[in-house]
Design a protein around this motif. Structure first.
Motif, PDB file in Angstrom:
ATOM      1  N   LEU A   1      -1.810  -0.535  -1.745  1.00 51.80           N
ATOM      2  CA  LEU A   1      -2.030   0.462  -0.688  1.00 51.80           C
ATOM      3  C   LEU A   1      -0.737   0.759   0.061  1.00 51.80           C
ATOM      4  O   LEU A   1      -0.428   1.915   0.376  1.00 51.80           O
ATOM      5  CB  LEU A   1      -3.109  -0.037   0.272  1.00 51.80           C
ATOM      6  CG  LEU A   1      -4.538  -0.057  -0.291  1.00 51.80           C
ATOM      7  CD1 LEU A   1      -5.473  -0.796   0.660  1.00 51.80           C
ATOM      8  CD2 LEU A   1      -5.039   1.352  -0.537  1.00 51.80           C
ATOM      9  N   LYS A   2       0.030  -0.275   0.358  1.00 51.61           N
ATOM     10  CA  LYS A   2       1.301  -0.055   1.045  1.00 51.61           C
ATOM     11  C   LYS A   2       2.272   0.744   0.183  1.00 51.61           C
ATOM     12  O   LYS A   2       2.989   1.623   0.686  1.00 51.61           O
ATOM     13  CB  LYS A   2       1.927  -1.399   1.447  1.00 51.61           C
ATOM     14  CG  LYS A   2       1.192  -2.107   2.573  1.00 51.61           C
ATOM     15  CD  LYS A   2       1.855  -3.429   2.923  1.00 51.61           C
ATOM     16  CE  LYS A   2       1.121  -4.133   4.047  1.00 51.61           C
ATOM     17  NZ  LYS A   2       1.747  -5.429   4.413  1.00 51.61           N
ATOM     18  N   GLU A   3       2.300   0.466  -1.112  1.00 48.48           N
ATOM     19  CA  GLU A   3       3.186   1.226  -2.003  1.00 48.48           C
ATOM     20  C   GLU A   3       2.779   2.686  -2.057  1.00 48.48           C
ATOM     21  O   GLU A   3       3.630   3.586  -2.094  1.00 48.48           O
ATOM     22  CB  GLU A   3       3.165   0.613  -3.410  1.00 48.48           C
ATOM     23  CG  GLU A   3       3.950  -0.685  -3.527  1.00 48.48           C
ATOM     24  CD  GLU A   3       5.424  -0.500  -3.199  1.00 48.48           C
ATOM     25  OE1 GLU A   3       6.008   0.525  -3.613  1.00 48.48           O
ATOM     26  OE2 GLU A   3       5.989  -1.367  -2.512  1.00 48.48           O
ATOM     27  N   ILE A   4       1.467   2.943  -2.064  1.00 46.18           N
ATOM     28  CA  ILE A   4       0.990   4.328  -1.992  1.00 46.18           C
ATOM     29  C   ILE A   4       1.482   4.965  -0.697  1.00 46.18           C
ATOM     30  O   ILE A   4       1.976   6.093  -0.680  1.00 46.18           O
ATOM     31  CB  ILE A   4      -0.551   4.372  -2.060  1.00 46.18           C
ATOM     32  CG1 ILE A   4      -1.044   3.952  -3.440  1.00 46.18           C
ATOM     33  CG2 ILE A   4      -1.068   5.778  -1.725  1.00 46.18           C
ATOM     34  CD1 ILE A   4      -2.548   3.752  -3.517  1.00 46.18           C
ATOM     35  N   GLY A   5       1.356   4.207   0.395  1.00 41.14           N
ATOM     36  CA  GLY A   5       1.790   4.724   1.684  1.00 41.14           C
ATOM     37  C   GLY A   5       3.274   5.009   1.742  1.00 41.14           C
ATOM     38  O   GLY A   5       3.702   6.061   2.220  1.00 41.14           O
ATOM     39  N   TYR A   6       4.101   4.077   1.225  1.00 43.94           N
ATOM     40  CA  TYR A   6       5.547   4.277   1.243  1.00 43.94           C
ATOM     41  C   TYR A   6       5.950   5.475   0.387  1.00 43.94           C
ATOM     42  O   TYR A   6       6.844   6.254   0.759  1.00 43.94           O
ATOM     43  CB  TYR A   6       6.256   3.016   0.757  1.00 43.94           C
ATOM     44  CG  TYR A   6       6.098   1.819   1.666  1.00 43.94           C
ATOM     45  CD1 TYR A   6       6.174   1.958   3.053  1.00 43.94           C
ATOM     46  CD2 TYR A   6       5.869   0.540   1.148  1.00 43.94           C
ATOM     47  CE1 TYR A   6       6.024   0.863   3.890  1.00 43.94           C
ATOM     48  CE2 TYR A   6       5.716  -0.556   1.978  1.00 43.94           C
ATOM     49  CZ  TYR A   6       5.794  -0.387   3.347  1.00 43.94           C
ATOM     50  OH  TYR A   6       5.643  -1.472   4.177  1.00 43.94           O
TER      51      TYR A   6
ATOM     52  N   GLU B   1      -1.033  -8.143   8.706  1.00 46.42           N
ATOM     53  CA  GLU B   1      -0.316  -7.229   7.827  1.00 46.42           C
ATOM     54  C   GLU B   1      -1.088  -6.844   6.559  1.00 46.42           C
ATOM     55  O   GLU B   1      -0.528  -6.217   5.668  1.00 46.42           O
ATOM     56  CB  GLU B   1       1.067  -7.794   7.432  1.00 46.42           C
ATOM     57  CG  GLU B   1       2.018  -7.954   8.605  1.00 46.42           C
ATOM     58  CD  GLU B   1       2.252  -6.639   9.345  1.00 46.42           C
ATOM     59  OE1 GLU B   1       2.486  -5.605   8.692  1.00 46.42           O
ATOM     60  OE2 GLU B   1       2.167  -6.649  10.583  1.00 46.42           O
ATOM     61  N   VAL B   2      -2.353  -7.228   6.457  1.00 41.26           N
ATOM     62  CA  VAL B   2      -3.157  -6.829   5.298  1.00 41.26           C
ATOM     63  C   VAL B   2      -3.782  -5.464   5.573  1.00 41.26           C
ATOM     64  O   VAL B   2      -4.543  -5.301   6.537  1.00 41.26           O
ATOM     65  CB  VAL B   2      -4.247  -7.859   4.977  1.00 41.26           C
ATOM     66  CG1 VAL B   2      -5.222  -7.311   3.931  1.00 41.26           C
ATOM     67  CG2 VAL B   2      -3.612  -9.145   4.468  1.00 41.26           C
ATOM     68  N   VAL B   3      -3.451  -4.488   4.736  1.00 45.78           N
ATOM     69  CA  VAL B   3      -3.973  -3.132   4.873  1.00 45.78           C
ATOM     70  C   VAL B   3      -5.227  -3.001   4.015  1.00 45.78           C
ATOM     71  O   VAL B   3      -5.238  -3.381   2.852  1.00 45.78           O
ATOM     72  CB  VAL B   3      -2.925  -2.089   4.428  1.00 45.78           C
ATOM     73  CG1 VAL B   3      -3.508  -0.680   4.458  1.00 45.78           C
ATOM     74  CG2 VAL B   3      -1.690  -2.176   5.314  1.00 45.78           C
ATOM     75  N   GLU B   4      -6.304  -2.469   4.600  1.00 41.10           N
ATOM     76  CA  GLU B   4      -7.518  -2.255   3.817  1.00 41.10           C
ATOM     77  C   GLU B   4      -7.834  -0.780   3.620  1.00 41.10           C
ATOM     78  O   GLU B   4      -8.773  -0.441   2.900  1.00 41.10           O
ATOM     79  CB  GLU B   4      -8.707  -2.987   4.439  1.00 41.10           C
ATOM     80  CG  GLU B   4      -9.039  -2.579   5.857  1.00 41.10           C
ATOM     81  CD  GLU B   4     -10.187  -3.414   6.434  1.00 41.10           C
ATOM     82  OE1 GLU B   4     -10.366  -4.572   5.983  1.00 41.10           O
ATOM     83  OE2 GLU B   4     -10.906  -2.910   7.311  1.00 41.10           O
ATOM     84  N   GLY B   5      -7.030   0.085   4.213  1.00 38.26           N
ATOM     85  CA  GLY B   5      -7.229   1.508   3.997  1.00 38.26           C
ATOM     86  C   GLY B   5      -6.019   2.314   4.407  1.00 38.26           C
ATOM     87  O   GLY B   5      -5.284   1.933   5.330  1.00 38.26           O
ATOM     88  N   ILE B   6      -5.785   3.420   3.694  1.00 39.13           N
ATOM     89  CA  ILE B   6      -4.721   4.369   4.044  1.00 39.13           C
ATOM     90  C   ILE B   6      -5.298   5.783   3.980  1.00 39.13           C
ATOM     91  O   ILE B   6      -5.932   6.147   2.985  1.00 39.13           O
ATOM     92  CB  ILE B   6      -3.526   4.251   3.082  1.00 39.13           C
ATOM     93  CG1 ILE B   6      -2.723   2.986   3.386  1.00 39.13           C
ATOM     94  CG2 ILE B   6      -2.609   5.472   3.178  1.00 39.13           C
ATOM     95  CD1 ILE B   6      -1.528   2.785   2.479  1.00 39.13           C
TER      96      ILE B   6
ATOM     97  N   MET C   1      -2.576   4.534  -9.505  1.00 36.02           N
ATOM     98  CA  MET C   1      -2.842   4.962  -8.129  1.00 36.02           C
ATOM     99  C   MET C   1      -1.666   5.702  -7.517  1.00 36.02           C
ATOM    100  O   MET C   1      -1.852   6.642  -6.742  1.00 36.02           O
ATOM    101  CB  MET C   1      -3.246   3.754  -7.273  1.00 36.02           C
ATOM    102  CG  MET C   1      -4.521   3.068  -7.734  1.00 36.02           C
ATOM    103  SD  MET C   1      -5.844   4.222  -8.220  1.00 36.02           S
ATOM    104  CE  MET C   1      -6.079   5.149  -6.690  1.00 36.02           C
ATOM    105  N   ILE C   2      -0.449   5.310  -7.868  1.00 39.05           N
ATOM    106  CA  ILE C   2       0.723   6.050  -7.387  1.00 39.05           C
ATOM    107  C   ILE C   2       0.696   7.481  -7.930  1.00 39.05           C
ATOM    108  O   ILE C   2       1.049   8.443  -7.230  1.00 39.05           O
ATOM    109  CB  ILE C   2       2.039   5.348  -7.799  1.00 39.05           C
ATOM    110  CG1 ILE C   2       2.165   3.987  -7.101  1.00 39.05           C
ATOM    111  CG2 ILE C   2       3.233   6.224  -7.492  1.00 39.05           C
ATOM    112  CD1 ILE C   2       2.294   4.082  -5.595  1.00 39.05           C
ATOM    113  N   GLU C   3       0.221   7.632  -9.154  1.00 42.36           N
ATOM    114  CA  GLU C   3       0.162   8.969  -9.769  1.00 42.36           C
ATOM    115  C   GLU C   3      -0.822   9.895  -9.048  1.00 42.36           C
ATOM    116  O   GLU C   3      -0.684  11.119  -9.148  1.00 42.36           O
ATOM    117  CB  GLU C   3      -0.237   8.841 -11.247  1.00 42.36           C
ATOM    118  CG  GLU C   3       0.851   8.252 -12.122  1.00 42.36           C
ATOM    119  CD  GLU C   3       0.371   7.983 -13.545  1.00 42.36           C
ATOM    120  OE1 GLU C   3      -0.803   8.297 -13.839  1.00 42.36           O
ATOM    121  OE2 GLU C   3       1.174   7.454 -14.346  1.00 42.36           O
TER     122      GLU C   3
END
Length: 353
Positions: free
Chosen positions: A47-52, A71-76, A348-350
């Motif tokens: 999720l963080k990589e998607i966000g970055y 620091e655990v992300v459960e949604g973006i 997911m990045i795609e």
């Protein structure tokens, strides 16, 4: 130009149970990716990589955190494209083929390893559910005590004076503004009880706002109702309003944001004490409307102590629950098939295009 991130709690542990606003955010979104699989830390990394990656594309977004795991992300939620990526068991897809998509990652685990650790995970999870139940029961008891605290304060309140203060704030803050549109109302969580105590994300929520109005008062002095009424008034003027709900009492708000006014109004008393620190910060003071001579200080001190003790017990239970949850997540992560996980990451990045 890079995008921005605003940080929120994804859920909160309250006197009425575990609360989240994911159903409301799903309604805001045009596309939602629902991650389904074993509880894990590694999905937070994706999720963080998607966000970055979205930030580098200039997208603005909201990140939602698990309050029990720092620091655990459960949604973006990518605001610009109205795309939500979510890992939660609280809600499921409703509109298959119309913007809702399952993202199962069960096959990203080694089956042989899962069989080895499965019995241990099962036993730990059954035992750990007890700690969560006890923590929520303590929070429920704390809520009852807090209600008693409020009852001791309310006879000393000059409600007419506070209502006059509200009318003045409406006049000065909203005035004669009248936008020719329907107001948009959204809901978010700012804080929650965590293993380290009550935490919130006000600094992130308010960082780009010109005005921050801090309400100072006692429990039961009407701070939540005051903010709700200001928000309702803003709506009648066509102004968008975001209600920021309390992380300990599911029926109260800790703040409101009116983006078109570049303004927020927040409860700035314990457990989230704030003081003016920059231009545009002001105090909305309820204390002139509280007759201190009518307060039973001894009774209030006893209730305050009982409330603090119950909150400490709740925090201890939730800390134990969080620690055991960490063990369970780590066990599951030890079974990850790195090749399959990498494929999920790339897929997911795609989706960002």
């Amino acid at each position: 130009m890079n995008g921005t991130i605003t940080h929120y709690m994804g859920k909160s542990y309250t006197g009425q149970g575990v609360k989240n606003f994911y159903k409301e955010i799903i309604q805001e979104a045009k596309r939602v990716y629902f991650f389904k699989g074993p509880t894990t830390y590694r999905l937070s990394e994706i999720l963080k990589e998607i966000g970055y990656a979205a930030i580098r594309r200039g997208k603005n977004m909201e990140w939602f955190y698990d309050p029990l795991h720092e620091e655990v992300v459960e949604g973006i939620y990518i605001i610009d494209t109205k795309t939500l990526y979510l890992q939660t068991d609280a809600v499921d897809p409703s509109y298959y083929g119309a913007g809702h998509e399952w993202v199962p990652y069960y096959n990203a685990y080694k089956e042989s390893r899962l069989k080895d650790i499965g019995p241990l995970i099962r036993d730990k999870q059954i035992a750990n559910d007890v700690w969560l139940t006890k923590g929520l029961l303590s929070l429920s008891r704390a809520k009852v005590i807090h209600d008693d605290w409020e009852q001791l304060i309310q006879p000393a309140i000059n409600w007419d004076g506070i209502n006059t203060l509200l009318e003045e704030l409406k006049k000065n803050g909203i005035g004669n503004i009248q936008l020719q549109k329907n107001a948009k109302v959204t809901h978010r969580l700012m804080g929650s009880l965590t293993p380290l105590g009550a935490k919130d994300t006000l600094s992130s929520i308010s960082k780009n706002l010109k005005s921050r109005l801090y309400i100072k008062g006692l429990p039961g002095s009407g701070k939540s109702s005051f903010m709700k009424k200001f928000g309702e008034e803003a709506k009648t003027h066509g102004l968008d309003v975001r209600f920021i709900w309390c992380g300990l009492d599911a029926n109260s708000v800790d703040g409101i944001v009116v983006p078109e006014l570049q303004l927020c109004l927040v409860d700035a008393t314990s457990p989230h004490v704030y003081e003016p620190e920059r231009e545009g910060d002001e105090i909305v003071d309820f204390f002139p409307y509280i007759d201190q001579t009518l307060l039973d200080e001894e009774a209030i001190a006893k209730v305050h102590e009982a409330y603090s003790n119950e909150m400490e017990i709740a925090q201890n239970y939730l800390s134990t629950y969080a620690a055991e949850s960490k063990v369970i997540k780590t066990l599951y992560d030890s079974a990850i098939d790195e090749e399959e996980w990498s494929a999920l990451h790339n897929k997911m990045i795609e989706t960002l295009g």
